[in-house]
Write an enzyme that holds these catalytic residues in place. Structure first.
Site, mmCIF file in Angstrom:
data_model
loop_
_atom_site.group_PDB
_atom_site.id
_atom_site.type_symbol
_atom_site.label_atom_id
_atom_site.label_comp_id
_atom_site.label_asym_id
_atom_site.label_seq_id
_atom_site.Cartn_x
_atom_site.Cartn_y
_atom_site.Cartn_z
ATOM 1 N N SER A 193 0.188 -9.863 0.454
ATOM 2 C CA SER A 193 -0.562 -9.860 -0.814
ATOM 3 C C SER A 193 -1.384 -11.134 -0.877
ATOM 4 O O SER A 193 -1.107 -12.096 -0.133
ATOM 5 C CB SER A 193 0.454 -9.848 -1.970
ATOM 6 O OG SER A 193 -0.185 -10.064 -3.208
ATOM 7 N N TYR A 230 8.032 -13.271 -6.298
ATOM 8 C CA TYR A 230 7.174 -12.292 -5.609
ATOM 9 C C TYR A 230 6.388 -12.988 -4.494
ATOM 10 O O TYR A 230 6.338 -12.510 -3.360
ATOM 11 C CB TYR A 230 6.232 -11.634 -6.624
ATOM 12 C CG TYR A 230 5.316 -10.583 -6.017
ATOM 13 C CD1 TYR A 230 5.836 -9.372 -5.558
ATOM 14 C CD2 TYR A 230 3.948 -10.793 -5.907
ATOM 15 C CE1 TYR A 230 5.004 -8.406 -4.999
ATOM 16 C CE2 TYR A 230 3.114 -9.831 -5.352
ATOM 17 C CZ TYR A 230 3.643 -8.643 -4.904
ATOM 18 O OH TYR A 230 2.824 -7.679 -4.350
HETATM 19 N N1 LIG Z 1 -1.413 -2.822 -5.846
HETATM 20 C C1 LIG Z 1 -1.661 -4.093 -5.625
HETATM 21 O O1 LIG Z 1 -2.451 -4.713 -6.346
HETATM 22 C C2 LIG Z 1 -1.006 -4.802 -4.492
HETATM 23 C C3 LIG Z 1 -1.508 -6.059 -4.113
HETATM 24 C C4 LIG Z 1 -0.892 -6.740 -3.091
HETATM 25 C C5 LIG Z 1 0.182 -6.196 -2.431
HETATM 26 N N2 LIG Z 1 0.665 -4.976 -2.831
HETATM 27 C C6 LIG Z 1 1.830 -4.450 -2.117
HETATM 28 O O2 LIG Z 1 1.554 -3.130 -1.734
HETATM 29 C C7 LIG Z 1 2.779 -2.430 -1.518
HETATM 30 C C8 LIG Z 1 2.691 -1.046 -2.155
HETATM 31 O O3 LIG Z 1 2.603 -1.180 -3.543
HETATM 32 P P1 LIG Z 1 1.615 -0.307 -4.447
HETATM 33 O O4 LIG Z 1 0.611 -1.233 -5.003
HETATM 34 O O5 LIG Z 1 1.175 0.881 -3.719
HETATM 35 O O6 LIG Z 1 2.594 0.052 -5.670
HETATM 36 P P2 LIG Z 1 3.287 1.438 -6.089
HETATM 37 O O7 LIG Z 1 2.264 2.460 -6.415
HETATM 38 O O8 LIG Z 1 4.263 1.056 -7.139
HETATM 39 O O9 LIG Z 1 4.038 1.870 -4.778
HETATM 40 C C9 LIG Z 1 5.223 1.230 -4.351
HETATM 41 C C10 LIG Z 1 5.916 2.142 -3.386
HETATM 42 O O10 LIG Z 1 7.109 1.492 -2.940
HETATM 43 C C11 LIG Z 1 8.169 2.411 -3.059
HETATM 44 N N3 LIG Z 1 9.439 1.739 -3.268
HETATM 45 C C12 LIG Z 1 9.824 0.891 -4.247
HETATM 46 N N4 LIG Z 1 11.099 0.538 -4.088
HETATM 47 C C13 LIG Z 1 11.539 1.179 -2.970
HETATM 48 C C14 LIG Z 1 12.771 1.238 -2.281
HETATM 49 N N5 LIG Z 1 13.849 0.565 -2.699
HETATM 50 N N6 LIG Z 1 12.852 2.023 -1.176
HETATM 51 C C15 LIG Z 1 11.783 2.715 -0.746
HETATM 52 N N7 LIG Z 1 10.592 2.702 -1.346
HETATM 53 C C16 LIG Z 1 10.483 1.954 -2.459
HETATM 54 C C17 LIG Z 1 7.797 3.322 -4.214
HETATM 55 O O11 LIG Z 1 8.392 4.614 -4.032
HETATM 56 P P3 LIG Z 1 9.693 5.145 -4.770
HETATM 57 O O12 LIG Z 1 9.709 4.567 -6.155
HETATM 58 O O13 LIG Z 1 9.487 6.637 -4.742
HETATM 59 O O14 LIG Z 1 10.833 4.704 -3.920
HETATM 60 C C18 LIG Z 1 6.299 3.464 -4.005
HETATM 61 O O15 LIG Z 1 6.022 4.491 -3.095
HETATM 62 C C19 LIG Z 1 3.867 -3.328 -2.096
HETATM 63 O O16 LIG Z 1 4.523 -3.994 -1.039
HETATM 64 C C20 LIG Z 1 3.098 -4.326 -2.941
HETATM 65 O O17 LIG Z 1 3.759 -5.542 -3.086
HETATM 66 C C21 LIG Z 1 0.083 -4.266 -3.828
#
Ligand SMILES: NC(=O)c1ccc[n+]([C@@H]2O[C@H](COP(=O)([O-])OP(=O)(O)OC[C@H]3O[C@@H](n4cnc5c(N)ncnc54)[C@H](OP(=O)(O)O)[C@@H]3O)[C@@H](O)[C@H]2O)c1
Length: 248
Positions: free
Chosen positions: A143, A156
Site C-alpha cells: 500500500s 496497518y
Molecule cells: N482499496 C485500497 O485503497 C487499497 C490500497 C492499498 C492497499 N490495499 C490492499 O488491497 C488488498 C485488497 O483489499 P481491497 O481494497 O480489495 O478491499 P476489500 O474489497 O475489502 O477486499 C478484501 C478482500 O480480502 C478478503 N479477506 C479479508 N479477510 C480475509 C481472511 N481472513 N481470509 C481470506 N480473505 C480475507 C475479503 O474476502 P472475505 O471477506 O470474503 O474473506 C476480500 O475479498 C488488501 O491487502 C488491502 O490492504 C487496498
C-alpha cells in the site's frame, strides 16, 4: 504471440471483492485460469459463474488466510486441478485503522494475522511448487501505507511495510529458482476496504479521502497484468501508484 497471461494458473486470495475480484475478471478475460480464495462462499460462487459464462476457466475454495492449512489447500487445489501454479497473488487484507491510544488490540492482531501472516502462509504454500518447477511469480499487495505512516495508521502501515520487507527478502532468496517477485502498493482505490474501519474518527477521515479521490479497482488489475506480461527475464519488483488527485 503469448501475452504472458493466457493459460497461466493464478491463485488469488481475497478474491471475493475489490482488487482481488477486479484482477480475477481482467486476468480471466485475458485467458488466465484463476483459482480464487476468500471467506464469503456466495461471492466466490457468483464470481466463478460469471467468469465461466464469459468463457473463462475458474474455480474457488473458501479460504481464511489466517489458517495456514486452508491457504495450503487453496494452492494444492490449483495444482490438483490445473497441474501447477504460475502466479500467487497474496491480496487478502483489511484496514481497521485507529490511533494506538484506543487500544484496539483485537484489530491489531487481526491485521497482523491477515495482512502479514496470511502473506507468509501464501508464500509457504506456493514456494515449494514454484521451486520444484523452477518458475513462478509471487505478487504481494502492500500500500502507499507501506511507504508512509500517518496518525491512526500505525499498525496497518506496519503490516504493509512488513509485506515490502518480506517481498524483498523473498526476491533475493529465490534467484536460483527463476521466480519473479512483485509488490504492488496502491493508493486509495474504491473497494470495500473502508468498511473494515470501526473507529469513528478513522472512518470519517478515510471515508472523506475515498469519497474525494478513490479510483476504480481495475487500476490494480492492470498493474498485475503489466507485471505478469513482461518477458520471463524481466522482474517488475515494485509498483507504487495513486489516484492523480491523492496528496498522501
Ligand atoms: N482499496 C485500497 O485503497 C487499497 C490500497 C492499498 C492497499 N490495499 C490492499 O488491497 C488488498 C485488497 O483489499 P481491497 O481494497 O480489495 O478491499 P476489500 O474489497 O475489502 O477486499 C478484501 C478482500 O480480502 C478478503 N479477506 C479479508 N479477510 C480475509 C481472511 N481472513 N481470509 C481470506 N480473505 C480475507 C475479503 O474476502 P472475505 O471477506 O470474503 O474473506 C476480500 O475479498 C488488501 O491487502 C488491502 O490492504 C487496498
Amino acid at each position: 504471440m503469448s501475452n504472458g497471461i493466457e493459460g497461466k494458473v493464478v491463485v488469488i486470495t481475497g478474491a471475493s471483492s475489490g482488487l482481488g475480484e477486479a484482477t480475477a475478471r481482467l486476468l480471466s478475460a485475458q485467458g488466465a485460469i484463476v483459482v480464487l480464495g476468500a471467506r464469503r462462499a456466495d461471492r466466490l460462487r457468483s464470481l466463478v459463474e460469471s467468469l465461466t459464462e464469459n468463457g473463462g476457466r475458474a474455480t474457488s475454495l473458501v479460504t481464511d488466510v489466517t489458517c495456514r492449512e486452508q491457504v495450503q489447500a487453496l494452492v494444492d487445489a490449483a495444482v490438483q486441478t490445473y497441474g501447477h501454479v504460475d502466479v500467487m497473488i497474496n491480496n487478502a487484507g483489511l484496514m481497521p485503522q485507529s490511533r494506538l491510544e484506543r487500544l484496539q488490540i483485537d484489530e491489531w492482531d487481526m491485521m497482523i494475522d491477515v495482512n502479514l501472516k496470511g502473506v507468509l502462509y501464501g508464500i509457504a504454500a506456493a514456494l515449494p511448487y514454484m521451486k520444484q518447477r523452477k518458475t513462478g511469480h509471487l505478487i504481494n499487495v502492500s500500500s502507499v501505507a507501506g511507504h508512509k505512516v500517518g496518525p491512526g495508521g500505525a499498525v496497518y502501515s506496519a503490516t504493509k511495510h512488513a509485506v515490502r520487507a518480506l517481498s524483498e527478502g523473498f526476491r533475493q532468496e529465490v534467484k536460483p529458482y527463476n521466480i519473479r517477485t512483485t509488490v504492488i502498493s496502491p493508493g486509495a482505490v474504491a473497494t470495500e476496504l473502508p468498511d473494515s474501519v470501526t473507529d469513528p474518527e478513522a472512518a470519517a477521515r478515510i471515508g472523506k479521502l475515498y469519497a474525494d479521490v478513490a479510483i476504480p479497482a481495475d487500476s490494480f488489475a492492470r498493474a498485475v497484468a503489466f507485471a505478469m506480461s513482461q518477458p520471463d527475464d524481466v522482474d517488475i519488483n515494485e509498483i507504487l501508484y495513486r489516484p492523480t488527485r491523492q496528496e498522501y
